[in-house]
Enzyme design. Structure first.
Site, PDB file in Angstrom:
ATOM      1  N   ASP A 164     -19.936  23.912  28.872  1.00 22.36           N
ATOM      2  CA  ASP A 164     -20.338  25.254  28.452  1.00 22.36           C
ATOM      3  C   ASP A 164     -20.171  26.268  29.577  1.00 22.36           C
ATOM      4  O   ASP A 164     -21.107  26.957  29.973  1.00 22.36           O
ATOM      5  CB  ASP A 164     -21.793  25.212  27.970  1.00 22.36           C
ATOM      6  CG  ASP A 164     -22.216  26.524  27.318  1.00 22.36           C
ATOM      7  OD1 ASP A 164     -21.330  27.236  26.815  1.00 22.36           O
ATOM      8  OD2 ASP A 164     -23.420  26.829  27.330  1.00 22.36           O
ATOM      9  N   GLU A 414     -25.230  15.555  31.671  1.00 24.63           N
ATOM     10  CA  GLU A 414     -25.394  15.425  30.222  1.00 24.63           C
ATOM     11  C   GLU A 414     -24.343  14.536  29.565  1.00 24.63           C
ATOM     12  O   GLU A 414     -23.800  14.875  28.498  1.00 24.63           O
ATOM     13  CB  GLU A 414     -25.413  16.797  29.560  1.00 24.63           C
ATOM     14  CG  GLU A 414     -26.614  17.639  29.941  1.00 24.63           C
ATOM     15  CD  GLU A 414     -26.731  18.901  29.095  1.00 24.63           C
ATOM     16  OE1 GLU A 414     -25.746  19.263  28.413  1.00 24.63           O
ATOM     17  OE2 GLU A 414     -27.801  19.523  29.107  1.00 24.63           O
ATOM     18  N   TYR A 469     -34.632  21.869  26.466  1.00 28.88           N
ATOM     19  CA  TYR A 469     -34.678  23.238  25.948  1.00 28.88           C
ATOM     20  C   TYR A 469     -35.685  23.367  24.816  1.00 28.88           C
ATOM     21  O   TYR A 469     -35.387  23.933  23.761  1.00 28.88           O
ATOM     22  CB  TYR A 469     -33.274  23.681  25.514  1.00 28.88           C
ATOM     23  CG  TYR A 469     -32.369  23.932  26.684  1.00 28.88           C
ATOM     24  CD1 TYR A 469     -32.448  25.128  27.392  1.00 28.88           C
ATOM     25  CD2 TYR A 469     -31.465  22.975  27.114  1.00 28.88           C
ATOM     26  CE1 TYR A 469     -31.632  25.369  28.487  1.00 28.88           C
ATOM     27  CE2 TYR A 469     -30.635  23.204  28.204  1.00 28.88           C
ATOM     28  CZ  TYR A 469     -30.729  24.406  28.890  1.00 28.88           C
ATOM     29  OH  TYR A 469     -29.914  24.626  29.984  1.00 28.88           O
ATOM     30  N   GLU A 504     -32.725  21.555  33.970  1.00 31.14           N
ATOM     31  CA  GLU A 504     -32.381  22.716  33.147  1.00 31.14           C
ATOM     32  C   GLU A 504     -33.505  22.970  32.151  1.00 31.14           C
ATOM     33  O   GLU A 504     -34.010  22.039  31.513  1.00 31.14           O
ATOM     34  CB  GLU A 504     -31.074  22.520  32.366  1.00 31.14           C
ATOM     35  CG  GLU A 504     -29.820  22.520  33.209  1.00 31.14           C
ATOM     36  CD  GLU A 504     -28.549  22.445  32.361  1.00 31.14           C
ATOM     37  OE1 GLU A 504     -28.599  22.845  31.161  1.00 31.14           O
ATOM     38  OE2 GLU A 504     -27.526  21.986  32.875  1.00 31.14           O
ATOM     39  N   TRP A 549     -32.471  27.017  34.205  1.00 30.23           N
ATOM     40  CA  TRP A 549     -31.100  27.305  33.804  1.00 30.23           C
ATOM     41  C   TRP A 549     -31.079  28.712  33.231  1.00 30.23           C
ATOM     42  O   TRP A 549     -31.702  28.968  32.230  1.00 30.23           O
ATOM     43  CB  TRP A 549     -30.612  26.289  32.766  1.00 30.23           C
ATOM     44  CG  TRP A 549     -29.141  26.414  32.513  1.00 30.23           C
ATOM     45  CD1 TRP A 549     -28.537  27.001  31.446  1.00 30.23           C
ATOM     46  CD2 TRP A 549     -28.086  25.928  33.355  1.00 30.23           C
ATOM     47  NE1 TRP A 549     -27.175  26.933  31.569  1.00 30.23           N
ATOM     48  CE2 TRP A 549     -26.873  26.275  32.728  1.00 30.23           C
ATOM     49  CE3 TRP A 549     -28.055  25.247  34.574  1.00 30.23           C
ATOM     50  CZ2 TRP A 549     -25.634  25.966  33.284  1.00 30.23           C
ATOM     51  CZ3 TRP A 549     -26.828  24.932  35.118  1.00 30.23           C
ATOM     52  CH2 TRP A 549     -25.630  25.288  34.482  1.00 30.23           C
TER      53      TRP A 549
END
Length: 595
Positions: A164, A414, A469, A504, A549
């Site tokens: 990303d 990841e 997240y 993150e 992040w």
């Protein structure tokens, strides 16, 4: 070893404007573009080095170019280099490069974020003007690190990748011409330790030719504080000044190689005396627990892309200091050596990460969803991929092994980690990294698709580095449930008694968007999410650090989930603080013990 000027070595930096020509048809090699001056061809232009080429023109075809581009310039070999070995060093050519001098191909290198040398000695004479050509290829394949694939579409080929951030390409860091003596120092390894107030410096020197080695340790003022003879040994530094967080005190190991009673080569290797260890659920620096505050960052700046720039990074480090950060992760690739030098000199802790991002077909471009491929198979990421991955780890270790700032090696970001195939792929890489360096902790960065109990790589790790997240991709806009779920998962990871670092977390935030009720994308929501997440962190005894992040907004590939890039930065892409930056500063400066 990085080129340096010494009594026996010289450098010539080749940064500046190079002749440049994109090669969309792939004709350059067959037409021998290296054999004649590039500027005589149609379409040639000047391109700055170091810089990404993508954003430096108004042409969409160049920004999204797939394949090779050509850089060329003439350089005069210094007259004083007669009889010396002459090398050309490229600090970063993304993602692979081939180099010619005149009509002679000198060599190629795979991997876009680590340096390599080619030898000009037999093809250039002192005082001579030579033509240097470099073909740089930005294509990603299943065997490259990071991976990708060029797919055929109705409108032509398209580069697809699963990380990303934008696939910036070019000569991103400095290019050097440098000289070495024929009898020379080839490698230096420094392994520092502490014994009370005494520093123990285990060193080893490799050299070519016949000769004897002597070493001196110089303190920061240049005074000699210890010395030894021999290519390997242990030097004691009485009253040692340790390398600490926020105080990057460094010594210099001055290595002298003598042959036939004359000095043949001299090299100065900086180092810091410090120890890193994991004890229970703590990371210990010099025997004391350390708590990491900081960011995942990107080499990403307006116009320059991933090109290194002293001024831009100076500001970034000033902002890190202002906000109270003591550390960073080189997400998701090795950073420029100049960045690492700054971290060494200023006591900044670094998680040094290999460019193995995108090895997970359950994720793509920051969007959860299958990609239609199997991550690990004979036709995708396979043994050849792992061989390239291992080579990257070796080169990363060789470049950064003597750096006091590097406290953890991260071998991937990841990746798929919940299958037997992923374990089979990664277990040898963990073993390889530990065979290179048994002193630093080794881990990888876990994605939330592989939670505790499902992840198969946890047993290979010295610490847990988690990307989570909650409140954004999961429980979006619902902080109450998000924190319940975060608390529950951290409690599960804590059962193993290893250090836990959040590498993150955060929320996309549009600078200037405000909301009374804290709607997602607003500056208020970013503040609320970070503060709620920090409150959960403070409940977990095994928690050893937090990396938000991201440090600053950055460019990504095109997509409906990204509006002009990833907006999770605490700073905008042009380094203006969002409201959350001030709240984070309050927390981190308090943690650091600074008013």
């Amino acid at each position: 070893m990085r080129p340096q000027d010494s009594p026996t070595r010289e450098t010539k930096r080749l940064d500046g404007r190079w002749h440049f020509l994109a090669d969309p048809a792939g004709a350059g090699r067959a037409e021998r573009w290296f054999a004649t001056p590039l500027q005589a061809r149609d379409g040639v232009e000047e391109m700055p080095v170091p810089a990404s080429y993508n954003d430096l023109t108004t042409r969409p075809d160049l920004r999204d170019h797939i394949g090779e581009v050509w850089y060329q310039r003439e350089v005069r070999i210094p007259r004083g280099w007669a009889g010396e070995r002459i090398l050309l060093r490229l600090e970063s050519a993304t993602h692979r490069a081939t180099v010619w001098v005149g009509e002679t191909e000198l060599g190629s290198h795979e991997g876009g974020y680590l340096p390599f040398d080619v030898d000009l000695t037999d093809h250039a004479r002192a005082g001579e003007l030579v033509r240097v050509s470099v073909a740089v290829d930005n294509r990603l394949t299943w065997q490259s690190i990071p991976p990708g694939v060029v797919e055929d579409t109705d409108a032509g080929p398209r580069q697809r990748y699963w990380h990303d951030f934008f696939n910036y390409a070019g000569l991103h860091r400095s290019v050097w011409l440098h000289s070495l003596p024929q009898t020379r120092i080839e490698d230096i390894t420094v392994l520092p330790d502490l014994d009370g107030d005494t520093g123990l410096v285990d060193y080893a020197v490799e050299h070519s030719g016949q000769g004897s080695v002597s070493v001196q340790v110089l303190d920061a003022s240049g005074a000699v504080v210890a010395s030894d003879d021999g290519a390997a040994g242990v030097i004691r530094i009485a009253g040692v000044h340790p390398w600490e967080v926020g105080e990057g005190y460094q010594y210099t190991l001055r290595v002298t190689l003598s042959s036939d009673g004359e000095v043949a080569d001299v090299y100065d290797q900086r180092f810091g005396v410090r120890t890193v260890a994991i004890e229970g659920a703590q990371i210990l620096l010099n025997g004391e627990p350390v708590y990491l505050t900081g960011f995942g960052m990107h080499e990403d700046h307006v116009a320059r892309g991933k090109g290194y720039d002293d001024a831009s990074w100076k500001l970034d480090f000033e902002l890190l200091d202002w906000i109270g950060a003591n550390s960073l992760r080189t997400s998701h690739y090795p950073y420029a050596e100049d960045v690492m030098d700054y971290a060494d000199a200023h006591g900044i802790l670094v998680i040094d990460e290999a460019p193995a991002v995108g090895l997970n077909m359950a994720i793509g471009g920051g969007i959860f969803g299958g990609q239609g491929y199997t991550t690990f198979s004979p036709d995708t990421a396979n043994e050849a991929t792992r061989a390239n991955h291992a080579q990257v780890l070796t080169e990363l270790y060789q470049r950064d092994k003597n750096r006091p700032s590097v406290i953890v090696w991260s071998i991937a970001n990841e990746p798929e980690s919940d299958t037997d195939a992923s374990y089979d792929y990664f277990a040898p890489l963990f073993a390889h990294m530990r065979s290179l360096d048994s002193r630093r902790p080794v881990g990888y960065v876990n994605v939330m698709l592989s939670p505790y109990g499902k992840d198969k790589l946890a047993g290979l790790c010295d610490l847990y580095m988690l990307n989570r997240y909650y409140g954004w991709y999961v429980d979006s806009g619902d902080l109450d449930n998000a924190m319940l779920h975060l608390r529950d998962e951290l409690g599960q990871w804590a059962q193993d008694g290893k250090p836990i670092l959040m590498t993150e977390y955060g929320a996309d935030t549009l600078a200037g968007l405000h909301s009374l009720d804290g709607a997602t994308w607003s500056e208020e929501y970013q503040q609320d999410l970070l503060e709620a997440t920090h409150a959960v962190f403070d409940e977990v005894e095994e928690f050893v650090g937090e990396h938000i992040w991201n440090f600053a907004d950055f460019q990504t590939t095109k997509g409906i989930m990204r509006v002009d890039g990833n907006k999770k930065g605490v700073f905008t892409r042009d380094r203006r603080p969002k409201a959350a930056a001030h709240r984070v500063r309050e927390r981190w400066t308090r943690i650091r013990g600074r008013a």
